[in-house]
Design a protein around this motif. Structure first.
Motif, short mmCIF file in Angstrom:
data_model
loop_
_atom_site.label_atom_id
_atom_site.label_comp_id
_atom_site.label_asym_id
_atom_site.label_seq_id
_atom_site.Cartn_x
_atom_site.Cartn_y
_atom_site.Cartn_z
N MET A 272 0.82 -1.21 0.00
CA MET A 272 0.00 0.00 0.00
C MET A 272 0.85 1.27 0.00
O MET A 272 0.64 2.17 -0.81
N VAL A 273 1.83 1.33 0.89
CA VAL A 273 2.62 2.57 0.99
C VAL A 273 3.58 2.73 -0.18
O VAL A 273 4.00 3.86 -0.49
N ASP A 274 3.93 1.62 -0.84
CA ASP A 274 4.86 1.70 -1.98
C ASP A 274 4.17 2.10 -3.28
O ASP A 274 4.85 2.40 -4.28
N LEU A 275 2.85 2.11 -3.29
CA LEU A 275 2.15 2.52 -4.51
C LEU A 275 2.43 3.99 -4.80
O LEU A 275 2.40 4.82 -3.88
N PRO A 276 2.68 4.34 -6.04
CA PRO A 276 2.80 5.77 -6.38
C PRO A 276 1.52 6.51 -6.00
O PRO A 276 0.42 5.95 -6.10
N ASP A 277 1.66 7.73 -5.56
CA ASP A 277 0.50 8.50 -5.10
C ASP A 277 -0.60 8.62 -6.14
O ASP A 277 -1.78 8.74 -5.80
N ASP A 278 -0.22 8.59 -7.43
CA ASP A 278 -1.22 8.79 -8.48
C ASP A 278 -1.81 7.48 -9.01
O ASP A 278 -2.57 7.49 -9.99
N THR A 279 -1.51 6.35 -8.37
CA THR A 279 -2.09 5.07 -8.77
C THR A 279 -3.59 5.06 -8.50
O THR A 279 -4.03 5.42 -7.40
N ILE A 280 -4.38 4.65 -9.48
CA ILE A 280 -5.82 4.51 -9.27
C ILE A 280 -6.07 3.20 -8.52
O ILE A 280 -5.67 2.13 -8.98
N THR A 287 -7.06 8.27 -6.68
CA THR A 287 -5.66 7.93 -6.52
C THR A 287 -5.39 7.37 -5.13
O THR A 287 -6.19 7.53 -4.21
N ALA A 288 -4.23 6.73 -5.02
CA ALA A 288 -3.84 6.16 -3.73
C ALA A 288 -3.78 7.24 -2.65
O ALA A 288 -4.17 7.01 -1.50
N LYS A 289 -3.32 8.42 -3.03
CA LYS A 289 -3.25 9.52 -2.07
C LYS A 289 -4.64 9.92 -1.61
O LYS A 289 -4.89 10.15 -0.42
N GLU A 290 -5.58 10.00 -2.56
CA GLU A 290 -6.96 10.35 -2.22
C GLU A 290 -7.62 9.26 -1.38
O GLU A 290 -8.53 9.53 -0.59
N MET A 291 -7.13 8.03 -1.53
CA MET A 291 -7.69 6.89 -0.79
C MET A 291 -7.05 6.72 0.58
O MET A 291 -7.26 5.71 1.25
#
Length: 370
Positions: A272-280, A287-291
């Protein structure tokens, strides 16, 4: 031709008027209910809008109830918008709301209530919030189909006809993915809540335990009160579960073994934390950041989750193991234990041999000829 269930529901919804909370004396029918109205139903009147659960989230509650019956009545009061338990005794039953008393009047705290959408077919009720809580009440030994609960009307779609499911999907009120992450049709949804019909999404269990460890829940604001009120994103956890399964295999771990379950949690948290922030993430269109993705795994919180015997994780694991022991013949359990002990011994012997070989090589390398 109507099924037995449809005939039963038709009788309930058409023949028996229910009471709305805005007027305890006013008798109304389902087609007259409005968004925000509160009604009392039994669990067997509710149709799920998702095919999966985190069994471990439910197991954690069931184990707490087993150890402390008061916590069960406390959850019943909370789920009915009544804050918590005030008075109960050994004769109290979840199926009889008059046998225990809550701190506040049921229905007082409407944000705590499960929500339903009224469907077009014989006034059916589709549960849109509260699958885990109400399934726990269904599955607990002293619960079942006749447990009464208060629910809040989210939408009344009794006139939508064939547009019902498209509208539900458009409003993100239905989750149509199974335990394999595969898309299903609305007609494939289970007929009832509870573990006998809803299936265990193990990735969802990982997400449940990892809240505030590798992600946090984005909160929606109550403009009037200036406070947060639940997640602002539909199916937040389910979408994270859908995403995690792309990057790891839960089948690599035996979730009945603490160390292996802990390792699965560690891998999922890292994913989870390794996903790029802009990954849907999943099907969320966010995005991961929004989630709510965190930048780092909170290792202290993860360690506390695993090591604290009173954590939800350990309650779930205890119940999970008890269920397995109850359902598995003693002979098979003994064989499994013996096999694990054998594997452990072989690993220890291998580690010891490797260690000894390392010493011998080191001695050879450092010994000089006379």
């Amino acid at each position: 031709m109507l099924s037995l269930r449809d005939t039963f529901l038709l009788c309930i919804y058409s023949c028996v008027p229910l009471l709305a909370t805005f007027s305890s004396a006013e008798k109304i029918t389902y087609d007259k209910l409005s968004n925000g109205d509160v009604i009392t139903v039994t669990l067997d009147q509710l149709l799920p809008t998702q095919p999966v659960l985190s069994f471990d989230k439910e197991f954690a509650k069931l184990n707490r109830y087993h150890e402390d019956l008061k916590s069960m009545f406390n959850d019943l009061c909370k789920a009915n918008g009544a804050k918590g338990i005030k008075k109960w005794n050994e004769e109290s039953q979840p199926t009889d709301a008059s046998s225990y008393n809550c701190i506040d009047k049921p229905g007082t705290h409407t944000n705590d209530l499960s929500t339903v959408v009224i469907g077009p077919k014989a006034g059916t009720l589709y549960l849109t919030k509260g699958h885990h809580t109400l399934s726990t009440f269904w599955d607990m030994p002293n619960g079942g189909t006749s447990v009464p609960v208060m629910v809040k009307i989210a939408h009344n779609l009794h006139e939508t006809g064939e547009d019902f499911w498209p509208e539900m999907n458009n409003d993100k009120e239905v989750w149509l993915f199974n335990t394999k992450g595969e898309k299903i049709k609305a007609k494939e949804l289970p007929e009832y809540i509870g573990q006998k019909q809803l299936k265990h999404d193990k990735y969802l269990s990982l997400v449940y335990f990892l809240k505030d460890i590798s992600y946090s829940s984005p909160q929606k604001k109550d403009k009037k009160k200036g406070t947060s009120n639940g997640s602002s994103i539909p199916f937040l956890e389910l979408n994270w579960a859908l995403e995690i399964r792309k990057h790891m295999k839960i089948s690599d771990y035996d979730l009945n073994v603490l160390d292996e379950y802990a390792a699965a949690l560690a891998e999922a948290a890292t994913v989870m934390v390794d996903l790029p922030d802009d990954t849907i993430v999943g099907k969320s269109e966010r995005t991961a950041k929004e989630m709510g993705k965190l930048s780092l795994v909170d290792s202290k919180a993860l360690a506390a989750l695993i090591n604290d015997k009173k954590s939800d994780f350990n309650h779930a694991l205890a119940y999970r193991i008890a269920v397995k022991e109850k359902s598995t013949p003693k002979r098979l359990l003994e064989e499994e234990a013996a096999e694990k002990e054998k594997e452990k011994q072989e690993k220890e012997n291998m580690d010891e041999n490797n260690s000894n070989n390392g010493i011998e090589i080191s001695e050879l390398e450092t010994t000089k000829p006379d």
